[in-house]
Design a protein around this motif. Structure first.
Motif, PDB file in Angstrom:
ATOM      1  N   ALA A 136       4.971   4.608  -8.057  1.00 43.88           N
ATOM      2  CA  ALA A 136       4.061   3.580  -7.549  1.00 43.88           C
ATOM      3  C   ALA A 136       4.442   2.201  -8.073  1.00 43.88           C
ATOM      4  O   ALA A 136       4.446   1.209  -7.329  1.00 43.88           O
ATOM      5  N   THR A 137       4.812   2.116  -9.336  1.00 40.11           N
ATOM      6  CA  THR A 137       5.180   0.827  -9.930  1.00 40.11           C
ATOM      7  C   THR A 137       6.427   0.243  -9.287  1.00 40.11           C
ATOM      8  O   THR A 137       6.502  -0.966  -9.008  1.00 40.11           O
ATOM      9  N   LEU A 138       7.419   1.070  -9.028  1.00 41.67           N
ATOM     10  CA  LEU A 138       8.658   0.591  -8.426  1.00 41.67           C
ATOM     11  C   LEU A 138       8.433   0.025  -7.027  1.00 41.67           C
ATOM     12  O   LEU A 138       9.068  -0.959  -6.632  1.00 41.67           O
ATOM     13  N   PRO A 162       0.791  -1.244   0.000  1.00 43.94           N
ATOM     14  CA  PRO A 162       0.000   0.000   0.000  1.00 43.94           C
ATOM     15  C   PRO A 162       0.817   1.285   0.000  1.00 43.94           C
ATOM     16  O   PRO A 162       0.248   2.365  -0.195  1.00 43.94           O
ATOM     17  N   LEU A 163       2.142   1.201   0.204  1.00 44.18           N
ATOM     18  CA  LEU A 163       2.948   2.425   0.124  1.00 44.18           C
ATOM     19  C   LEU A 163       2.989   2.981  -1.294  1.00 44.18           C
ATOM     20  O   LEU A 163       3.422   4.113  -1.511  1.00 44.18           O
ATOM     21  N   ALA A 164       2.529   2.202  -2.277  1.00 49.86           N
ATOM     22  CA  ALA A 164       2.420   2.711  -3.652  1.00 49.86           C
ATOM     23  C   ALA A 164       1.214   3.623  -3.833  1.00 49.86           C
ATOM     24  O   ALA A 164       1.153   4.409  -4.796  1.00 49.86           O
ATOM     25  N   LEU A 165       0.248   3.550  -2.921  1.00 47.45           N
ATOM     26  CA  LEU A 165      -1.008   4.285  -3.094  1.00 47.45           C
ATOM     27  C   LEU A 165      -0.866   5.809  -3.066  1.00 47.45           C
ATOM     28  O   LEU A 165      -1.507   6.493  -3.870  1.00 47.45           O
ATOM     29  N   PRO A 166      -0.059   6.406  -2.163  1.00 46.62           N
ATOM     30  CA  PRO A 166       0.053   7.875  -2.184  1.00 46.62           C
ATOM     31  C   PRO A 166       0.584   8.419  -3.511  1.00 46.62           C
ATOM     32  O   PRO A 166       0.092   9.444  -3.998  1.00 46.62           O
ATOM     33  N   SER A 167       1.575   7.761  -4.103  1.00 46.79           N
ATOM     34  CA  SER A 167       2.094   8.217  -5.401  1.00 46.79           C
ATOM     35  C   SER A 167       1.007   8.148  -6.462  1.00 46.79           C
ATOM     36  O   SER A 167       0.855   9.064  -7.286  1.00 46.79           O
ATOM     37  N   ALA A 168       0.235   7.054  -6.449  1.00 47.19           N
ATOM     38  CA  ALA A 168      -0.854   6.918  -7.416  1.00 47.19           C
ATOM     39  C   ALA A 168      -1.929   7.980  -7.191  1.00 47.19           C
ATOM     40  O   ALA A 168      -2.479   8.548  -8.139  1.00 47.19           O
ATOM     41  N   ALA A 169      -2.226   8.265  -5.919  1.00 48.17           N
ATOM     42  CA  ALA A 169      -3.243   9.275  -5.604  1.00 48.17           C
ATOM     43  C   ALA A 169      -2.808  10.662  -6.056  1.00 48.17           C
ATOM     44  O   ALA A 169      -3.623  11.452  -6.551  1.00 48.17           O
ATOM     45  N   LEU A 170      -1.515  10.980  -5.913  1.00 51.98           N
ATOM     46  CA  LEU A 170      -1.007  12.264  -6.385  1.00 51.98           C
ATOM     47  C   LEU A 170      -0.984  12.321  -7.906  1.00 51.98           C
ATOM     48  O   LEU A 170      -1.133  13.385  -8.516  1.00 51.98           O
ATOM     49  N   ALA A 171      -0.799  11.182  -8.563  1.00 53.56           N
ATOM     50  CA  ALA A 171      -0.764  11.143 -10.018  1.00 53.56           C
ATOM     51  C   ALA A 171      -2.124  11.405 -10.625  1.00 53.56           C
ATOM     52  O   ALA A 171      -2.231  11.978 -11.718  1.00 53.56           O
ATOM     53  N   VAL A 172      -3.202  10.996  -9.964  1.00 55.14           N
ATOM     54  CA  VAL A 172      -4.539  11.128 -10.560  1.00 55.14           C
ATOM     55  C   VAL A 172      -4.910  12.567 -10.910  1.00 55.14           C
ATOM     56  O   VAL A 172      -5.297  12.810 -12.082  1.00 55.14           O
ATOM     57  N   PRO A 173      -4.837  13.579 -10.039  1.00 56.00           N
ATOM     58  CA  PRO A 173      -4.711  13.498  -8.583  1.00 56.00           C
ATOM     59  C   PRO A 173      -6.079  13.394  -7.919  1.00 56.00           C
ATOM     60  O   PRO A 173      -7.054  13.924  -8.417  1.00 56.00           O
TER      61      PRO A 173
END
Length: 443
Positions: free
Chosen positions: A397-399, A310-321
């Motif tokens: 997020a992918t990394l 779940p540590l990938a989720l903040p990066s994904a949320a900022l990407a949407v954003p």
């Protein structure tokens, strides 16, 4: 005149009276360490917001924010291993106090320059580098000191309570920091952080290291570093997770220290929503610590590693954003799961690593977790230019997902179990180790 011979002795209070105000595993050192961590986190979480906006308000851009962050992390990487060796040889509390004094001075100077309007990019980079140097010596000493301050079957609960208190302080610090940056500017928030370091250092000066056996003279720095490396390299679960977090921490740092403030400024309305998002992360860690005070997963590292995804989720949320509310939810969830990993990791270290090598192993752990951060944060600006901000965030997020999936391939990560007897006895040497520990850890 008679003496009250039959009166109860003060040392043996009647049942139900004068009960201790803290559990027996929460001794003097543990209490002082927890109080100092609370004070430090109140200041530092606000300063995380303030330092980024200090750079932006001085005319800098995302690349400059990344450079200042990298300037703090580079000396942290360079001096961590030396800091771990020093902390295992000198009294750990003295190392911690000296590091706090350096952090106090550097943050105080940073605050003064920002308040007077004289802060230039090289000023901020230099002072951040001094702060990183102090952290390099502080972190291994602090982790070793905490590990040696608890014992018994409640070690996991002690670590969870410590992290709950520390992260709970971060909730107020982040929210108040974002609000203060918006209301009075970043300089005052940095000044508060300097005062917090001074108070915490004063508390840590009272720590007692009499229970730690003195190290034998001789051997030298190189031998100390080699012994620490042996402890790491001989345990597949330890070096695999250190390698995993060298990637995870780097990309999360780039996303949250560089892109987060930029997304907040450009699409969320400024510093306050980002401060609230960081506060939501703090609330999540608080919830995770409460969970870990009750839950004792038998497979420590399997449970912890699954909670890194779940540590990938903040990066994904900022990407949407996501809007501010959605971002806060995501940050909360990642905070809960990170805390599950953190407590599981500390419990594994406490169980597996000998006390006299705790700070050196912690130094290698911290080194792995920070070695790639300067590169990642310095490249955050160029990566934004090459792939766009949203593309760079999706890459982060992918990394995280890929690195975490790979570490699950290591059998020891899946199979290392909680061993109550070893925890009750304190950190133990590896069963297959020789006298030098040549056979045989982030948080």
């Amino acid at each position: 005149m008679t003496t009250p011979a039959a009166a109860p002795h003060p040392a043996s209070p009647p049942p139900g009276r004068h009960r201790p105000r803290r559990p027996e595993w929460a001794g003097r050192n543990y209490t002082l360490l927890t109080a100092a961590a609370v004070v430090t986190n109140l200041g530092t979480h606000g300063a995380l917001v303030a330092s980024a906006f200090a750079v932006l308000e001085s005319g800098g851009d995302g690349g400059d924010v990344g450079l200042v962050t990298a300037a703090r992390t580079l000396p942290l990487v360079l001096f961590l291993l030396i800091g771990g060796a020093v902390a295992d040889r000198l009294p750990r509390h003295r190392v911690m106090v000296a590091a706090n004094a350096l952090n106090c001075a550097s943050q105080g100077a940073f605050a003064l320059l920002v308040l007077t309007g004289d802060a230039r990019l090289w000023h901020m980079m230099l002072l951040s580098a001094l702060g990183g140097t102090g952290q390099a010596f502080f972190s291994p000493a602090a982790e070793g000191m905490l590990m040696s301050s608890v014992s018994g079957e409640q070690a996991g609960r002690a670590f969870a309570l410590f992290r709950m208190a520390m992260n709970g302080a971060g909730i107020g610090g982040a929210a108040l920091g974002g609000a203060m940056v918006a209301a009075v500017g970043p300089g005052w928030v940095l000044a508060i952080d300097a005062v917090a370091f001074a108070v915490a250092g004063a508390l840590r000066a009272f720590l007692d290291v009499g229970h730690i056996p003195p190290r034998a003279p001789g051997g030298g720095l190189w031998k100390d570093l080699r012994e620490g490396w042996t402890e790491v390299a001989s345990r597949p679960w330890l070096w695999a997770i250190v390698a995993q977090f060298s990637v995870v921490v780097a990309v999360v740092a780039a996303a949250e220290s560089v892109y987060g403030p930029l997304v907040a400024r450009d699409e969320l309305g400024g510093a306050r929503p980002w401060g609230l998002a960081l506060a939501a992360f703090g609330v999540g860690t608080l919830g995770g610590a409460v969970l870990m005070m009750r839950w004792k997963p038998q497979r420590l590292l399997l449970a912890g590693t699954l909670c890194v995804f779940p540590l990938a989720l903040p990066s994904a949320a900022l990407a949407v954003p996501l809007p501010a509310g959605g971002l806060m939810v995501v940050m909360f969830v990642s905070g809960v799961t990170l805390e599950v990993f953190g407590v599981s990791w500390m419990t594994a270290l406490h169980q597996e690593i000998p006390e006299d090598r705790l700070s050196r192993v912690a130094a290698y752990d911290w080194f792995g977790s920070t070695a790639m951060v300067p590169l990642a944060t310095a490249l955050a600006g160029p990566a934004e230019g090459a792939f766009g901000r949203h593309g760079a965030l999706w890459g982060c997020a992918t990394l995280v997902v890929v690195a975490t999936a790979l570490v699950l391939l290591v059998p020891d990560v899946r199979n290392l179990t909680r061993r109550t007897k070893e925890i009750a006895a304190g950190p133990a040497a590896p069963a297959s180790a020789d006298a030098e520990g040549s056979v045989g850890r982030l948080g």
